[in-house]
Design a protein around this motif. Sequence first.
Motif, PDB file in Angstrom:
ATOM      1  N   LEU A   1       2.153  -1.899  -4.393  1.00 39.94           N
ATOM      2  CA  LEU A   1       1.842  -3.016  -3.599  1.00 39.94           C
ATOM      3  C   LEU A   1       0.527  -3.166  -3.172  1.00 39.94           C
ATOM      4  N   ALA A   2      -0.259  -2.202  -2.608  1.00 42.82           N
ATOM      5  CA  ALA A   2      -1.549  -2.424  -2.075  1.00 42.82           C
ATOM      6  C   ALA A   2      -2.575  -2.788  -3.164  1.00 42.82           C
ATOM      7  N   ALA A   3      -2.274  -2.165  -4.433  1.00 40.85           N
ATOM      8  CA  ALA A   3      -3.046  -2.596  -5.570  1.00 40.85           C
ATOM      9  C   ALA A   3      -2.808  -3.990  -6.165  1.00 40.85           C
ATOM     10  N   ILE A   4      -1.659  -4.323  -6.321  1.00 41.68           N
ATOM     11  CA  ILE A   4      -1.019  -5.719  -6.634  1.00 41.68           C
ATOM     12  C   ILE A   4      -1.528  -6.864  -5.830  1.00 41.68           C
ATOM     13  N   THR A   5      -1.429  -6.437  -4.517  1.00 38.40           N
ATOM     14  CA  THR A   5      -1.820  -7.661  -3.443  1.00 38.40           C
ATOM     15  C   THR A   5      -3.377  -7.712  -3.483  1.00 38.40           C
TER      16      THR A   5
ATOM     17  N   MET B   1      -1.628  -1.956   4.571  1.00 38.55           N
ATOM     18  CA  MET B   1      -2.442  -1.101   5.319  1.00 38.55           C
ATOM     19  C   MET B   1      -2.394  -0.406   6.656  1.00 38.55           C
ATOM     20  N   LEU B   2      -1.412  -1.145   7.373  1.00 36.52           N
ATOM     21  CA  LEU B   2      -1.044  -0.526   8.667  1.00 36.52           C
ATOM     22  C   LEU B   2       0.002   0.495   8.431  1.00 36.52           C
ATOM     23  N   TYR B   3       0.734   0.387   7.234  1.00 34.82           N
ATOM     24  CA  TYR B   3       1.504   1.533   6.876  1.00 34.82           C
ATOM     25  C   TYR B   3       0.888   2.669   6.466  1.00 34.82           C
ATOM     26  N   PHE B   4      -0.275   2.672   5.952  1.00 33.87           N
ATOM     27  CA  PHE B   4      -0.891   3.664   5.543  1.00 33.87           C
ATOM     28  C   PHE B   4      -1.576   4.521   6.637  1.00 33.87           C
ATOM     29  N   VAL B   5      -2.108   3.679   7.737  1.00 33.55           N
ATOM     30  CA  VAL B   5      -2.485   4.260   8.894  1.00 33.55           C
ATOM     31  C   VAL B   5      -1.413   4.972   9.616  1.00 33.55           C
ATOM     32  N   ALA B   6      -0.331   4.233   9.839  1.00 30.28           N
ATOM     33  CA  ALA B   6       0.618   5.210  10.400  1.00 30.28           C
ATOM     34  C   ALA B   6       1.203   6.412   9.847  1.00 30.28           C
ATOM     35  N   PHE B   7       1.128   6.455   8.394  1.00 33.32           N
ATOM     36  CA  PHE B   7       1.640   7.506   7.752  1.00 33.32           C
ATOM     37  C   PHE B   7       0.481   8.709   8.043  1.00 33.32           C
ATOM     38  N   ILE B   8      -0.783   8.337   7.968  1.00 40.71           N
ATOM     39  CA  ILE B   8      -1.861   9.192   8.210  1.00 40.71           C
ATOM     40  C   ILE B   8      -1.628   9.778   9.702  1.00 40.71           C
ATOM     41  N   ILE B   9      -1.348   9.071  10.561  1.00 42.21           N
ATOM     42  CA  ILE B   9      -1.272   9.505  11.730  1.00 42.21           C
ATOM     43  C   ILE B   9      -0.283  10.525  12.043  1.00 42.21           C
ATOM     44  N   ALA B  10       1.067   9.990  11.458  1.00 38.77           N
ATOM     45  CA  ALA B  10       2.297  11.184  11.437  1.00 38.77           C
ATOM     46  C   ALA B  10       2.087  12.294  10.653  1.00 38.77           C
ATOM     47  N   HIS B  11       1.370  12.172   9.576  1.00 37.35           N
ATOM     48  CA  HIS B  11       1.303  13.340   8.730  1.00 37.35           C
ATOM     49  C   HIS B  11       0.311  14.385   9.212  1.00 37.35           C
ATOM     50  N   VAL B  12      -0.760  13.927  10.025  1.00 36.03           N
ATOM     51  CA  VAL B  12      -1.762  14.775  10.467  1.00 36.03           C
ATOM     52  C   VAL B  12      -0.930  15.391  11.616  1.00 36.03           C
TER      53      VAL B  12
ATOM     54  N   TRP C   1       0.988 -15.009  -0.374  1.00 39.86           N
ATOM     55  CA  TRP C   1       2.054 -13.764  -0.631  1.00 39.86           C
ATOM     56  C   TRP C   1       1.125 -12.687  -0.455  1.00 39.86           C
ATOM     57  N   ALA C   2       0.241 -12.501  -1.342  1.00 43.65           N
ATOM     58  CA  ALA C   2      -0.599 -11.193  -1.181  1.00 43.65           C
ATOM     59  C   ALA C   2      -1.166 -11.311   0.101  1.00 43.65           C
ATOM     60  N   ARG C   3      -1.812 -11.998   0.635  1.00 48.23           N
ATOM     61  CA  ARG C   3      -2.676 -11.822   2.239  1.00 48.23           C
ATOM     62  C   ARG C   3      -1.482 -11.479   3.148  1.00 48.23           C
ATOM     63  N   ALA C   4      -0.368 -11.759   2.945  1.00 50.99           N
ATOM     64  CA  ALA C   4       0.728 -11.771   4.050  1.00 50.99           C
ATOM     65  C   ALA C   4       1.162 -10.007   4.032  1.00 50.99           C
ATOM     66  N   LEU C   5       0.955  -9.577   2.691  1.00 53.76           N
ATOM     67  CA  LEU C   5       1.561  -8.293   2.519  1.00 53.76           C
ATOM     68  C   LEU C   5       0.576  -7.347   2.452  1.00 53.76           C
ATOM     69  N   HIS C   6      -0.721  -7.642   2.179  1.00 55.44           N
ATOM     70  CA  HIS C   6      -1.907  -6.828   2.005  1.00 55.44           C
ATOM     71  C   HIS C   6      -2.068  -5.745   3.415  1.00 55.44           C
TER      72      HIS C   6
END
Length: 436
Positions: A327-331, A363-374, A354-359
Amino acid sequence: MSEPVADPVPDPEPVAEQESVAERNRVAEPVEASAHETPVTSGIRRGLPRTPGGEPWPPAGTVAGRGPSTGSGTQVRPVEPDGPAEQDGVAEQDRVDDLVEASPRAALVVTATAPPRPPTAWNGTAPRRIATAAAASARPRPTWTQGIAVLFGAAALGVLAAAAVALVRTLLSFPFMQDFLAAFPGEYTSPIAVEPGFAPWVGWQHFFNVFLMVLIIRSGLRVRTEKRPTVFWAPRGNPKGKISLTLWFHQALDILWLVNGVVFVVLLIVTGHWVRIVPTSWEVFPNALSAALQYVSFDWPHENGWNNYNSLQQLAYFATVFIAAPLAAITGFRMSGLWPKKAEKLSKAYPVEWARALHFPIMLYFVAFIIAHVALVILTGFLRNLNHMYASQDAVTWTGFWVFVVSLVVIAGAWVAARPLVLAPIAKVFGNVSGR
């Protein structure tokens, strides 16, 4: 002895009919070196405006006369009109030069009816930037009440988190929940056998992924906040495709990140390790719920990542690799200059809005994933987990830790170096770099 008589200044322009002969004679009189001369109330001819649509120059109310001399020549002072001072930011000397150009008679001493204003120096910055700087400096600073509100908000979140932990622990104490945990401990055995452990390429892919993700997030936030870029990049032979250097850096990182991801997926499939992050049974969902409840209760599920991920980890990794990343790549591709401009039907079917609304949420999902993962890596066996990811060994030693430290130094160095001074020479290899 009196000073030499100044040569009369010829007036190339026609003199107004109302001007008297005595006035012309007075113009030709020598200028005395006196600091207390009274101004001569003679009007000065007004010429063309200095700016399109402006008032004629010099300003209304300017008078000519004799004034103090420094002994080295004639002193000229512009006359300020009655009322507020002009806010055009032109230095006093520039106004004097314009006044002399308007009429040679202005070479006489010109005095003002109001006290002279201190010169205003031109600082070489465009007016729009001056206004922007002034507006930025006028922004209200956070007050102590806002700080207290932030503290209360953090305290409220802490209270809610503690209440959630207490509620889940109480819930898991009931017999039916104990039976649920016994039936679904948080992981399941995959019907497809997979070799345990992590190959060295997994550690390298993990490092490259973290390295690129950190810089992608940094450049993406920079793109969102950059109002007036100072450096631009354009592809060779297509000056109309010019974009900011920051956006070029962001898109270049995206391409490298996608290449790294494709290599990772190919190696997963070739080695059979795709089973570790792809669900192979519907039991993944109740086990994921069980693992989530155990994490919240701080009575965490058994960690055995060397052999098998628990179901919550498996779903999180699957969503990150096979859903969020595409999704990040497509948007991102939709918002980039690589999108075909002539594909009107495709653009209409997939609007850029649509792409701007999702992109950004992705990114916020990736930030949350990195924080929880670490956080979970640190809290569930720091040294052993680092050895899994960076040393490819299932042991509690410091090897993986030191490799991890070196990787952080490299990432921090790239973070600091990601500026136009370093990026411009690299960008010139792939296109043209300019300052406008």
